[in-house]
Write a protein that holds these residues in place. Structure first.
Motif, mmCIF file in Angstrom:
data_model
loop_
_atom_site.group_PDB
_atom_site.id
_atom_site.type_symbol
_atom_site.label_atom_id
_atom_site.label_comp_id
_atom_site.label_asym_id
_atom_site.label_seq_id
_atom_site.Cartn_x
_atom_site.Cartn_y
_atom_site.Cartn_z
ATOM 1 N N MET A 179 6.921 20.549 -0.336
ATOM 2 C CA MET A 179 7.644 19.357 -0.758
ATOM 3 C C MET A 179 6.665 18.219 -1.065
ATOM 4 S SD MET A 179 10.746 17.229 1.065
ATOM 5 C CE MET A 179 11.540 18.742 1.490
ATOM 6 N N ILE A 180 5.625 18.090 -0.245
ATOM 7 C CA ILE A 180 4.616 17.050 -0.477
ATOM 8 C C ILE A 180 3.954 17.257 -1.836
ATOM 9 C CG2 ILE A 180 2.325 16.259 0.275
ATOM 10 C CD1 ILE A 180 3.397 16.715 3.198
ATOM 11 N N VAL A 239 0.876 -1.171 0.000
ATOM 12 C CA VAL A 239 0.000 0.000 0.000
ATOM 13 C C VAL A 239 0.910 1.216 0.000
ATOM 14 C CG1 VAL A 239 -1.822 1.223 1.234
ATOM 15 C CG2 VAL A 239 -1.757 -1.282 1.284
ATOM 16 N N THR A 240 0.888 1.965 -1.105
ATOM 17 C CA THR A 240 1.801 3.084 -1.260
ATOM 18 C C THR A 240 1.025 4.345 -1.617
ATOM 19 O OG1 THR A 240 3.919 3.738 -2.265
ATOM 20 C CG2 THR A 240 2.316 2.660 -3.720
ATOM 21 N N GLY A 241 1.677 5.476 -1.561
ATOM 22 C CA GLY A 241 1.044 6.739 -1.897
ATOM 23 C C GLY A 241 1.716 7.886 -1.172
ATOM 24 N N MET A 242 1.316 9.075 -1.536
ATOM 25 C CA MET A 242 1.885 10.282 -0.959
ATOM 26 C C MET A 242 1.385 10.501 0.471
ATOM 27 S SD MET A 242 3.691 11.566 -3.554
ATOM 28 C CE MET A 242 4.294 9.931 -3.384
ATOM 29 N N SER A 243 2.053 11.379 1.197
ATOM 30 C CA SER A 243 1.606 11.770 2.538
ATOM 31 C C SER A 243 0.195 12.320 2.452
ATOM 32 C CB SER A 243 2.522 12.858 3.113
ATOM 33 O OG SER A 243 3.788 12.336 3.370
ATOM 34 N N LEU A 302 5.785 14.820 -9.023
ATOM 35 C CA LEU A 302 6.889 14.069 -9.616
ATOM 36 C C LEU A 302 6.845 12.567 -9.347
ATOM 37 C CD1 LEU A 302 9.799 16.534 -8.723
ATOM 38 C CD2 LEU A 302 8.665 16.253 -10.944
ATOM 39 N N VAL A 303 6.521 12.193 -8.116
ATOM 40 C CA VAL A 303 6.611 10.796 -7.699
ATOM 41 C C VAL A 303 5.319 10.023 -7.964
ATOM 42 C CG1 VAL A 303 7.014 9.255 -5.730
ATOM 43 C CG2 VAL A 303 8.360 11.352 -5.974
ATOM 44 N N GLU A 304 4.181 10.659 -7.703
ATOM 45 C CA GLU A 304 2.917 9.932 -7.847
ATOM 46 C C GLU A 304 2.730 9.340 -9.252
ATOM 47 O OE1 GLU A 304 -1.164 10.593 -5.710
ATOM 48 O OE2 GLU A 304 -1.146 11.778 -7.569
ATOM 49 N N TYR A 359 5.007 15.332 10.295
ATOM 50 C CA TYR A 359 5.448 15.682 8.951
ATOM 51 C C TYR A 359 4.335 16.394 8.180
ATOM 52 C CZ TYR A 359 7.326 15.450 4.256
ATOM 53 O OH TYR A 359 7.782 15.788 3.008
ATOM 54 N N GLY A 360 4.706 17.492 7.543
ATOM 55 C CA GLY A 360 3.784 18.230 6.706
ATOM 56 C C GLY A 360 3.171 19.441 7.379
ATOM 57 N N LYS A 361 3.611 19.735 8.583
ATOM 58 C CA LYS A 361 3.028 20.867 9.313
ATOM 59 C C LYS A 361 3.620 22.201 8.860
ATOM 60 C CE LYS A 361 0.517 18.185 11.901
ATOM 61 N NZ LYS A 361 -0.903 18.037 11.701
#
Length: 156
Positions: free
Chosen positions: A118-119, A6-10, A125-127, A109-111
Motif C-alpha cells: 500500500m505504501i 512537512v509532508t511525504g510518504m511513510s 499515486l499520491v507522491e 505501520y508498514g510491517k
C-alpha cells in the motif's frame, strides 16, 4: 511567524526530522494522532484518516511566535496549503523508505507485506500530487541534520 508543512510518504523521515527540529527549539506538531485526525467513511465505503479541520485551523490561526513545523500527509491537507509559508515534500528512494520502515520501532505501520504494498502504491499515486503542490522538495537520503538545516534555512 513562519509556518511550514512537512509532508511525504511513510518512511521519508517526517517524524525523525520533526524530532530534531523540536530539539533545536522549534515548535513542532506531528498530526499523525487522534488529537489532529479523525476517521471518515467516504461515499464509496472506504475509510480515510483526515485532519480535524477545526483543530488545524485553530493551530495555524493561533500561531504567533517562532517557527512552526507541522508534519502530516492527509487527503484534506490541501485545504490548508495557503496557510503555510512552505509546503515541503520529503522524498526518498523506494529502497530507503522500505529499509526505514522495516527498522523503525516507534511506528508499527508498514510491517506487513500488505501495508508495504500500500505504501508503494501511495508513493506512485499520491507522491506526484504532493510534488505538484510542494514549494520545496528535499531528498531525505542525505543525513538527517542536512534535511533539518535545509528546513531551517527556509524560514531564516
Amino acid at each position: 511567524m513562519p509556518k511550514v508543512l512537512v509532508t511525504g510518504m511513510s518512511g521519508t523521515g517526517k517524524s525523525t526530522v520533526l524530532e530534531k527540529l523540536g530539539e533545536n527549539g522549534h515548535r513542532v506538531v506531528d498530526t499523525d494522532t487522534d488529537a489532529w485526525c479523525r476517521w471518515v467513511t467516504e461515499d464509496d465505503g472506504d475509510t480515510d484518516w483526515i485532519w480535524r479541520e477545526d483543530a488545524i485551523t485553530e493551530l495555524l490561526d493561533g500561531h504567533r511566535e517562532g517557527k512552526l513545523f507541522v508534519s502530516g500527509c492527509k487527503s484534506n491537507q490541501y485545504k490548508f496549503y495557503k496557510s503555510f509559508d512552505h509546503v515541503v515534500l520529503l522524498s526518498a528512494p523506494e529502497q530507503v523508505m522500505l529499509e526505514r520502515i522495516a527498522q523503525r520501532s516507534n511506528n508499527p505501520y508498514g510491517k506487513s507485506k500488505q501495508e508495504r504494498e500500500m505504501i508503494l502504491e501511495h508513493r506512485a499515486l499520491v507522491e506526484p500530487l504532493l510534488r505538484r503542490a510542494a514549494t520545496v522538495e528535499i531528498d531525505t537520503s542525505v543525513p538527517v541534520d542536512e534535511v533539518v538545516r535545509q528546513l531551517e534555512q527556509l524560514t531564516a
